[in-house]
Design a protein around this motif. Structure first.
Motif, PDB file in Angstrom:
ATOM      1  N   UNK A  82     -93.355 -29.324  46.018  1.00  0.00           N
ATOM      2  CA  UNK A  82     -92.162 -29.648  46.788  1.00  0.00           C
ATOM      3  C   UNK A  82     -90.931 -29.316  45.969  1.00  0.00           C
ATOM      4  N   UNK A  83     -89.774 -29.737  46.446  1.00  0.00           N
ATOM      5  CA  UNK A  83     -88.531 -29.575  45.732  1.00  0.00           C
ATOM      6  C   UNK A  83     -87.592 -30.721  46.084  1.00  0.00           C
ATOM      7  N   UNK A  84     -86.300 -30.452  46.090  1.00  0.00           N
ATOM      8  CA  UNK A  84     -85.648 -29.163  46.203  1.00  0.00           C
ATOM      9  C   UNK A  84     -86.406 -28.195  47.085  1.00  0.00           C
ATOM     10  N   UNK A  85     -86.189 -26.941  46.805  1.00  0.00           N
ATOM     11  CA  UNK A  85     -86.896 -25.879  47.523  1.00  0.00           C
ATOM     12  C   UNK A  85     -87.777 -25.140  46.523  1.00  0.00           C
ATOM     13  N   UNK A  86     -89.092 -25.334  46.585  1.00  0.00           N
ATOM     14  CA  UNK A  86     -89.986 -24.773  45.567  1.00  0.00           C
ATOM     15  C   UNK A  86     -89.974 -23.256  45.476  1.00  0.00           C
ATOM     16  N   UNK A  87     -89.682 -22.568  46.582  1.00  0.00           N
ATOM     17  CA  UNK A  87     -89.751 -21.107  46.558  1.00  0.00           C
ATOM     18  C   UNK A  87     -88.612 -20.458  45.782  1.00  0.00           C
ATOM     19  N   UNK A 108     -95.961 -32.563  43.500  1.00  0.00           N
ATOM     20  CA  UNK A 108     -95.200 -32.129  42.329  1.00  0.00           C
ATOM     21  C   UNK A 108     -93.911 -31.458  42.783  1.00  0.00           C
ATOM     22  N   UNK A 109     -92.785 -32.019  42.398  1.00  0.00           N
ATOM     23  CA  UNK A 109     -91.497 -31.388  42.673  1.00  0.00           C
ATOM     24  C   UNK A 109     -91.199 -30.376  41.573  1.00  0.00           C
ATOM     25  N   UNK A 110     -90.968 -29.138  41.971  1.00  0.00           N
ATOM     26  CA  UNK A 110     -90.764 -28.062  40.994  1.00  0.00           C
ATOM     27  C   UNK A 110     -89.306 -27.877  40.606  1.00  0.00           C
ATOM     28  N   UNK A 148     -92.003 -35.948  39.596  1.00  0.00           N
ATOM     29  CA  UNK A 148     -90.694 -35.389  39.895  1.00  0.00           C
ATOM     30  C   UNK A 148     -90.364 -34.231  38.953  1.00  0.00           C
ATOM     31  N   UNK A 149     -89.364 -33.453  39.342  1.00  0.00           N
ATOM     32  CA  UNK A 149     -89.028 -32.252  38.567  1.00  0.00           C
ATOM     33  C   UNK A 149     -88.597 -32.584  37.143  1.00  0.00           C
ATOM     34  N   UNK A 150     -88.021 -33.781  36.952  1.00  0.00           N
ATOM     35  CA  UNK A 150     -87.588 -34.166  35.604  1.00  0.00           C
ATOM     36  C   UNK A 150     -88.690 -34.844  34.806  1.00  0.00           C
ATOM     37  N   UNK A 151     -89.910 -34.859  35.361  1.00  0.00           N
ATOM     38  CA  UNK A 151     -91.034 -35.415  34.639  1.00  0.00           C
ATOM     39  C   UNK A 151     -91.277 -36.888  34.873  1.00  0.00           C
ATOM     40  N   UNK A 152     -90.466 -37.527  35.712  1.00  0.00           N
ATOM     41  CA  UNK A 152     -90.720 -38.924  36.033  1.00  0.00           C
ATOM     42  C   UNK A 152     -91.879 -39.037  37.020  1.00  0.00           C
ATOM     43  N   UNK A 153     -92.640 -40.092  36.868  1.00  0.00           N
ATOM     44  CA  UNK A 153     -93.821 -40.354  37.684  1.00  0.00           C
ATOM     45  C   UNK A 153     -93.512 -41.508  38.621  1.00  0.00           C
TER      46      UNK A 153
END
Length: 406
Positions: A146-151, A95-97, A342-347
């Motif tokens: 994950x990210x980007x940078x998740x933190x 999961x990209x945050x 992905x962060x934008x909700x794409x799978x």
């Protein structure tokens, strides 16, 4: 100890090694200029200057995977939503945050940056938890953030707390660049973060700044040390290896495993939009392993799980281990068990495939879980047997890694 170890390695580098990497980088087409670096001359002219035997034979690199197993690993899935048409069961969700990052790594993001998705179009905390719960209830037992940078996401601790409490989830992991991890990791561990990967591509501070276009080398070392002190075992260190950039440090990274529970993961350079991939920059797994075996005499292969992305090894007498992620020269599609949100909700069902389907839009349109499962299951069933091979991947439109999630 970790910082002293890295600093000792830096001090042992010759002056020429610390200064000439800029020249090598431009020669190989990394597209970076500094006052003490000659202008890049273009890939055709560069090709004639490369003397490495492995480069001259680069066109013969294998891109086929190991023998396709007769039966794919299944772990009693709750539904067939996660089983593709080749019988592969996908129990691992990445999961990209966020698409944002506090570094600008050359293999991840174009020098000019990328257009970021508006915040309103990114998944919210509640949407992430709902979708994750849907996957876990269907059989996913490992989630990696994950990210980007998740933190850098402000609600990262709360997200970890809610995800780690999902019934059936066995592992909550994170991949991070380590820049701000040291101060956040104690709380993240309390919130259920059970495994950690920290990206570090060089042990030379000046080279770190060149590769990431930012400062912060010492903070990454501090984060590795903090993770060890907090009991993470192993602490995985991801190192993307690029010819003329950091391939001369492979054995130095192996030294990090001598006394610490570190798993160094050498990753073949992979093509994504904007990272100026070309075959001359790729250091194949076989060449990396040969370098290790020339310096370390007792290197033995460990038993790999059928779904492992890495080929795992241990140097006799070392506390830690080393691994090679061979996505380009010996892919592992046969045992793939990974899916990406992905962060934008794409799978996304394949890292290298351009196909994506939105889960955000139907979620916001008010569909129920059964309809979401149908959308997810249909996408999984369309997953291909294997990726197209590195030369075709390099020509296929795909997102930058910063958008996909590391």
């Amino acid at each position: 100890m970790m910082r002293r170890c890295a600093l000792d390695l830096v001090r042992r580098c010759s002056d020429s090694r610390r200064t000439n990497y800029l020249v090598d980088a431009c020669r190989l087409g990394y597209g970076y200029k500094q006052n003490n670096c000659p202008p890049h001359r273009g890939s055709d002219e560069c090709a004639s200057t490369i003397n490495s035997p492995s480069c001259s034979s680069s066109q013969s690199y294998a891109t086929s995977c190991a023998t396709w197993p007769d039966t794919q690993p299944r772990e009693n899935p709750s539904s067939d939503m996660l089983i593709d048409s080749f019988g592969r069961f996908h129990n691992y969700l990445r999961i990209s945050l966020t698409e944002r990052c506090n570094l600008r790594c050359q293999y991840c993001m174009p020098a000019e940056g990328v257009e970021l998705t508006p915040n309103s179009d990114l998944l919210s905390h509640d949407e992430i938890i709902r979708l994750a719960d849907l996957f876990v209830s269907s059989g996913v037992d490992k989630i990696r953030l994950t990210g980007g940078e998740p933190t850098i996401r402000k609600d990262i601790e709360d997200i970890c707390l809610h995800l780690s409490s999902l019934k059936g989830l066995k592992t909550l992991a994170m991949t991070t660049n380590g820049i701000v991890l040291a101060k956040k990791l104690p709380k993240l561990k309390e919130c259920g973060l059970s495994a950690i990967n920290i990206s570090l591509d060089t042990l030379v501070p000046a080279k770190f700044e060149f590769m990431t276009r930012r400062k912060g080398h010492a903070r990454v070392l501090e984060s590795i040390n903090t993770a060890i002190e907090l009991g993470y075992n192993p602490v995985k260190v991801n190192c993307v290896v690029m010819r003329g950039m950091n391939d001369d440090e492979i054995c130095d990274f192996v030294e990090l495993t001598r006394e610490k529970p570190i798993n160094v993961r050498f990753i073949e350079f992979m093509p994504f939009d904007g990272n100026v991939w070309n075959i001359k920059k790729l250091v194949p797994y076989a060449e990396m392993l040969d370098k290790v075996r020339q310096q370390f005499k007792d290197v033995r292969r460990l038993q790999d799980h059928p779904t492992d992305t890495a080929k795992n090894f241990k140097v006799d007498g070392h506390s830690g281990t080393i691994s090679f992620i061979t996505s380009m020269t010996e892919h592992f599609c046969a045992g793939c068990n990974r899916l990406r949100l992905l962060a934008d909700g794409n799978f996304k069902v394949c890292l290298f495939g351009p196909s994506e389907v939105s889960l955000r839009d139907p979620l916001r349109a008010g569909v129920d879980d059964l309809e979401l499962k149908d959308i997810i299951g249909a996408a999984v069933k369309r997953k291909k047997r294997a990726h197209a091979g590195m030369f075709d991947i390099a020509k296929t439109a795909n997102r930058p890694m910063i958008h996909i999630g590391g």
